[in-house]
Design a protein around this motif. Structure first.
Motif, PDB file in Angstrom:
ATOM      1  N   VAL A  35     163.603 -16.583 105.119  1.00 54.27           N
ATOM      2  CA  VAL A  35     162.835 -16.499 106.343  1.00 54.27           C
ATOM      3  C   VAL A  35     162.256 -18.086 106.641  1.00 54.27           C
ATOM      4  N   ARG A  36     162.356 -18.530 107.994  1.00 53.86           N
ATOM      5  CA  ARG A  36     161.571 -19.836 108.223  1.00 53.86           C
ATOM      6  C   ARG A  36     160.500 -19.529 108.557  1.00 53.86           C
ATOM      7  N   PRO A  38     156.257 -19.098 109.432  1.00 52.17           N
ATOM      8  CA  PRO A  38     155.607 -19.891 110.718  1.00 52.17           C
ATOM      9  C   PRO A  38     154.561 -20.761 110.041  1.00 52.17           C
ATOM     10  N   LEU A  40     151.204 -21.457 111.199  1.00 51.21           N
ATOM     11  CA  LEU A  40     150.237 -20.954 112.070  1.00 51.21           C
ATOM     12  C   LEU A  40     148.852 -21.569 112.269  1.00 51.21           C
ATOM     13  N   LEU A  60     154.856 -14.368 104.237  1.00 49.48           N
ATOM     14  CA  LEU A  60     155.687 -13.814 104.927  1.00 49.48           C
ATOM     15  C   LEU A  60     157.136 -13.993 104.643  1.00 49.48           C
ATOM     16  N   ARG A  62     160.698 -13.782 102.492  1.00 57.43           N
ATOM     17  CA  ARG A  62     161.332 -12.550 101.780  1.00 57.43           C
ATOM     18  C   ARG A  62     160.698 -12.375 100.354  1.00 57.43           C
ATOM     19  N   LEU A 291     142.903 -13.600 109.563  1.00 58.88           N
ATOM     20  CA  LEU A 291     143.980 -14.237 109.936  1.00 58.88           C
ATOM     21  C   LEU A 291     144.984 -12.977 109.893  1.00 58.88           C
ATOM     22  N   LYS A 292     144.617 -11.773 109.483  1.00 55.73           N
ATOM     23  CA  LYS A 292     145.435 -10.713 109.580  1.00 55.73           C
ATOM     24  C   LYS A 292     146.841 -10.817 108.555  1.00 55.73           C
ATOM     25  N   LEU A 293     146.618 -11.584 107.639  1.00 50.70           N
ATOM     26  CA  LEU A 293     147.487 -11.853 106.499  1.00 50.70           C
ATOM     27  C   LEU A 293     147.095 -11.292 105.153  1.00 50.70           C
ATOM     28  N   SER A 294     147.984 -10.813 104.563  1.00 50.55           N
ATOM     29  CA  SER A 294     147.734 -10.219 103.140  1.00 50.55           C
ATOM     30  C   SER A 294     148.263 -11.353 102.224  1.00 50.55           C
ATOM     31  N   GLY A 325     151.974 -13.090  99.010  1.00 48.20           N
ATOM     32  CA  GLY A 325     151.084 -12.191  99.515  1.00 48.20           C
ATOM     33  C   GLY A 325     151.290 -10.790  98.792  1.00 48.20           C
ATOM     34  N   ASN A 326     151.698 -10.996  97.355  1.00 49.46           N
ATOM     35  CA  ASN A 326     151.715  -9.800  96.419  1.00 49.46           C
ATOM     36  C   ASN A 326     150.673  -9.360  95.891  1.00 49.46           C
ATOM     37  N   VAL A 327     149.657  -8.995  96.736  1.00 45.40           N
ATOM     38  CA  VAL A 327     148.507  -8.379  96.075  1.00 45.40           C
ATOM     39  C   VAL A 327     148.227  -7.005  95.935  1.00 45.40           C
TER      40      VAL A 327
END
Lengths: 341, 341
Positions: A35-36, A38, A40, A60, A62, A291-294, A325-327
């Motif tokens: 994935v390229r 983002p 943010l 975000l 892969r 940020l709505k990110l894991s 993001g692997n929490v």
């Protein structure tokens, strides 16, 4: 123990460094699969920090972390015959997932050696990609000995998590993207913060960023009890951590700097800072709520350094790499149970 | 009740429709303040669906939902004198946050009328942006009457959540970005799935997408018990929902289609499908676990339609709008407590 430094793995002599051409070649190799991610912005974060912050969202990516970049580039660079014998990885989890997924794409077997206290999500995802997972006890067993036994038995190729120029070049593609994304926005970054375990991500990103923006500073961010990189940079040579476990930042517990990345980080005038586990967990909660990110604790240490004031982001543009993001859900709940910062 | 349909609000006669020029103008207005959200791919999701899926991540938008686009465009379009009197919004929460944040940027007061059962996160965030929050009982009070009293008292300008061409044009900027992002990737979308409450987001996106890709289909996705849009499209005229509460998708409980958006959605040959609350919650969990994104139930219904098979994504390219990320932590925990799909 493997002589990672001499990099004579599998009989292939390789250059012991990484340049922008290697990163450009890696970018071409991974283009169809990675994935390229983002870059943010968050107005709220800018206000909090008092400067401009840009978040490179490798959570975000892969497999949920930057590790897929290096793993895929390494597998793609292998001679097909060697690759066909299968690959072996030693990893706290994210590199294992990256190698497992890359192996799945190439249709070759993967065996990953992971500590038994690795987050369940990382073990499960490596298995889901078809890898054989072999556990070891981080405090009692020598992971290199476990890996050596697996390599001897399988005849496969070891993909080192950071001390491999193909892996570092792959991680560098994140920096190449940051540079292009900044240019696309007409922004010149003043500083780049990169979570740091073995130092491969920082090394690769540093090469790409400083090629495009020679004035940008590179800061590696480590957990407090695992400050081997900072001590090594000050000493001018790689020094190992004393501890092998005991931080919530499971992704950043590499025993010592890899020699290839260390030379690059020295050349790129990297400095290192530490953050507490508390600050990392607060950053995990901030990322989820605002940020709505894991983001996993080890992936959030750059953000933690900014939010806790350990790195001053005022009146400048800081790029922060959110590296994974692997929490585990229990860890997120724990982070969210604390007061908001 | 306000005559939203005639759109004679505040004495300003406006055109009752939205075209690509309005969306282009809105894009210029919001450019410095809104996030150009990423259009993300996930190899895992592609495999699950059996086709290519691109996720327009409005959960990463300022205030955590697409609503900031329309709210900011509406405020920016107001006469400064009118805007200076302050703005009023009636909203289940995301529009309230969008209006509150836009008002903060313009330095004007905002009052938002929200149901008392709105998620705490949405109420708190509207307050944090400086808005005065006035609650009402969704089942017993008429929100329009509450809003009328607030308007009379404050002398402010009502910013309708969806039946306002300025708001629809603002939401349309998400579609304009999708079209540009698809073009940048050399991808032609076959279908676009948009969560649907009052229909403003679908209307705006539809105008922008079908201008760029006339063959792309537009599907509005509603909660099962709030299928007013589907019934309205079949009847050829706006029909209200019978229920006013009772779905976990709190963002999608608008009483009936807005007339301006309805005309646009009819012209764009929109169709509508429904998803169950169960499917929406499963999509929330999937987004967190696999995509590393916090998505609220109402924002996840497009993804839910794909994952549950209600919309067939096989052998085609489907753009899914993840319209909001403001999920209460208890709801996320509930979603994660269910078995993985």
């Amino acid at each position: 123990m493997f002589d990672y430094g001499s990099n004579m793995m599998n009989g292939l002599q390789q250059r012991d460094t990484v340049g922008v051409a290697d990163i450009a070649a890696a970018a071409e190799r991974i283009a169809g699969e990675a994935v390229r991610t983002p870059l943010l912005a968050s107005a709220l974060l800018d206000e909090r920090v008092g400067g401009r912050v840009l978040l490179k969202c490798e959570c975000l990516q892969r497999t949920g972390s930057f590790k897929f970049r290096g793993a895929y580039n390494a597998l793609a660079s292998l001679d097909p015959d060697a690759r066909g014998r299968g690959v072996v990885a030693v990893s706290s989890g994210n590199h294992a997932q990256g190698v497992a997924e890359a192996a799945r794409i190439f249709g070759v077997p993967a065996t990953v050696v992971m500590p038994e206290d690795a987050p369940a999500i990382k073990r499960d995802r490596a298995r889901r990609s078809g890898a054989t997972v072999i556990g070891y006890d981080r405090s009692r067993e020598d992971r290199d000995a476990v890996a050596a036994a697996v390599l001897a038995q399988s005849g496969g190729v070891l993909i080192h998590p950071y001390n491999d120029p193909r892996v570092i070049a792959g991680q560098g593609t994140a920096g190449r993207e940051i540079a292009a994304q900044c240019a696309g926005m007409g922004i010149v970054p003043d500083a780049v913060l990169v979570p740091c375990g073995g130092g491969g991500l920082g090394a690769g990103i540093g090469v790409a960023i400083r090629d495009a923006y020679p004035e940008a500073t590179l800061t590696l961010v480590e957990p407090e009890a695992f400050d081997d990189y900072g001590r090594s940079l000050r000493a001018g040579q790689p020094i190992a951590n004393t501890a092998t476990s005991g931080s919530i930042c499971d992704a950043l517990l590499a025993p010592s700097p890899g020699t290839i990345g260390f030379a690059l980080n020295v050349r790129n005038a990297a400095r290192a800072v530490t953050v507490s586990d508390e600050a990392a967990m607060a950053a995990v909660a901030f990322a989820f709520r605002e940020l709505k990110l894991s983001v996993e604790p080890g992936g959030a240490v750059g953000l933690a350094a900014l939010l806790s004031g350990g790195v001053d982001g005022r009146d400048r543009t800081t790029v922060v790499v959110l590296s994974g993001g692997n929490v585990d859900e229990a860890v997120l709940r724990e982070a969210l149970s604390r007061p908001a910062i």
